[in-house]
Design an enzyme around this catalytic site. Structure first.
Site, mmCIF file in Angstrom:
data_model
loop_
_atom_site.group_PDB
_atom_site.id
_atom_site.type_symbol
_atom_site.label_atom_id
_atom_site.label_comp_id
_atom_site.label_asym_id
_atom_site.label_seq_id
_atom_site.Cartn_x
_atom_site.Cartn_y
_atom_site.Cartn_z
ATOM 1 N N ARG A 1 0.831 -1.207 0.000
ATOM 2 C CA ARG A 1 0.000 0.000 0.000
ATOM 3 C C ARG A 1 0.870 1.263 0.000
ATOM 4 O O ARG A 1 0.517 2.272 0.619
ATOM 5 C CB ARG A 1 -0.951 0.013 1.198
ATOM 6 C CG ARG A 1 -1.880 -1.180 1.297
ATOM 7 C CD ARG A 1 -2.811 -1.305 0.101
ATOM 8 N NE ARG A 1 -3.669 -2.459 0.254
ATOM 9 C CZ ARG A 1 -3.362 -3.680 -0.185
ATOM 10 N NH1 ARG A 1 -2.225 -3.895 -0.820
ATOM 11 N NH2 ARG A 1 -4.190 -4.699 0.006
ATOM 12 N N SER B 1 -10.985 -0.171 3.090
ATOM 13 C CA SER B 1 -10.213 -0.461 4.299
ATOM 14 C C SER B 1 -9.556 0.825 4.795
ATOM 15 O O SER B 1 -8.797 1.456 4.060
ATOM 16 C CB SER B 1 -9.145 -1.518 4.006
ATOM 17 O OG SER B 1 -9.745 -2.736 3.616
ATOM 18 N N GLU C 1 -5.002 4.390 5.842
ATOM 19 C CA GLU C 1 -4.817 4.324 4.389
ATOM 20 C C GLU C 1 -5.262 5.598 3.678
ATOM 21 O O GLU C 1 -4.512 6.164 2.888
ATOM 22 C CB GLU C 1 -5.549 3.106 3.800
ATOM 23 C CG GLU C 1 -4.853 1.783 4.080
ATOM 24 C CD GLU C 1 -5.292 0.706 3.114
ATOM 25 O OE1 GLU C 1 -5.524 1.019 1.939
ATOM 26 O OE2 GLU C 1 -5.404 -0.457 3.534
#
Length: 349
Positions: free
Chosen positions: A175, A249, A344
């Site tokens: 990520r 998420s 995130e």
């Protein structure tokens, strides 16, 4: 922050003032852009950024807004990336698919599957645009974008020149990418080239996919069938942003050392974790769930009732409420497990 518009430079006629950004963020928070413009070509992007710099304005680029949290109105210029188009060429037995950064990611996945190409099926139904995908190095069910990306084309906002970066130059990690680091934040992705296979074998390393395929009686799935299974699993666990505001998420799965993992395992035998290098990757959703946050609501925001990793906006809430809830969850996880959760979605402005 906005430095103020120079009186000697005219604001471009296609810029709109005080533009509502509610539909440009999947959490559905209300915010307005001081200036807003849509770009449909590299030339328009170049002109927009050059004008913002001349005017002394801050700027940022939004695609689908699926990985951002808007805290307040955005100063300066907000550019909506809408460069479309696809170009296909073959290299030996490999398909090279180049597409504009404004292309919808899921629709691009479906397009590749309709051609019979393998490589993107595990990444089906991830919201957002193609241009945002390398920034986050999107991934799901054992596949990351880095596995299929060849190169990206970008505008260097400092030099106002277009450059191309190969896969390795993008510094992909879990990520993460160059585009999230200080030295890469000024690069605006305009196109992405992907390497796909006309006869590749799907990756089926996740139990949830195998369970879904088995329920359908499929033993040797095609890439399209794998995508159908991914879509079914995701829809069973994750809310549709069009129905319930969310950014997917909200936290990354944290990495801990083997020693830390063993200590946690002794105290929490049901701990969900996966070997990762010299340590372990913990399931952030499990950590949050065990603290009782699943389904919890704070004013207009909360934690999804089926997936503790997803923070949601029920309506009439704002980004500051969501960030307060996120901070509360991070603190609770640290106090219980001594594990630091990393968010995130990007916070704007």
């Amino acid at each position: 922050m906005t430095l103020g518009v120079s009186s000697s430079v005219a604001v471009p006629a296609n810029w709109q003032r005080h533009y509502d950004l509610t539909r440009f963020n999947t959490l559905g928070f209300q915010a307005t852009a001081e200036y807003f413009c849509q770009v449909d070509s590299e030339e328009q992007l170049h002109q927009a950024i050059a004008s913002a710099k001349q005017l002394g304005l801050s700027w940022r680029v939004l695609g689908g807004g699926s990985n951002v949290v808007l805290l307040e109105d955005l100063p300066g210029l907000t550019v909506h990336m809408h460069i479309l188009g696809k170009r296909v060429r073959q290299q030996d037995r490999t398909i090279l698919l180049e597409a504009g950064a404004g292309e919808n990611w899921h629709q691009l996945v479906l397009y590749s599957l309709a051609q019979g190409w393998q490589g993107l099926e595990n990444l089906a139904l991830i919201p957002g645009t193609l241009g945002a995908a390398p920034v986050q190095n999107i991934g799901a069910y054992g596949v990351e974008l880095a596995d299929v990306l060849v190169r990206v084309r970008c505008l260097d906002s400092q030099s106002l020149r277009f450059i191309e970066l190969e896969n390795q130059q993008c510094r992909f990690a879990y990520r993460d990418s160059l585009f999230k680091q200080a030295e890469g934040k000024g690069f605006i992705i305009t196109a992405v080239e992907l390497r796909l296979q006309p006869d590749g074998q799907p990756k089926l390393g996740y139990a949830a996919l195998n369970t879904q395929l088995a329920a359908w009686g499929i033993k040797h799935p095609t890439p399209a069938q794998v995508a159908e299974a991914v879509i079914a699993v995701r829809q069973s666990k994750l809310p549709d942003p069009a129905v319930l505001g969310n950014a997917g998420s909200f936290f990354k799965n944290p990495w801990v050392s083997a020693a830390h993992y063993q200590k946690l395992k002794e105290s929490f035998p049901a701990l969900v974790a996966y070997p990762d290098g010299e340590g372990y990757k913990l399931a952030a959703g499990w950590l949050i769930d065990q603290l009782g946050y699943k389904g919890m609501r704070r004013q207009g925001v909360g934690v999804h009732e089926q997936q503790a990793l997803v923070l949601v906006h029920y309506g009439q809430g704002d980004g500051r409420q969501l960030q307060a809830l996120a901070a509360e969850i991070r603190q609770a996880v640290w106090q219980r497990y001594q594990v630091e959760l990393e968010q995130e979605p990007q916070i704007l402005p």
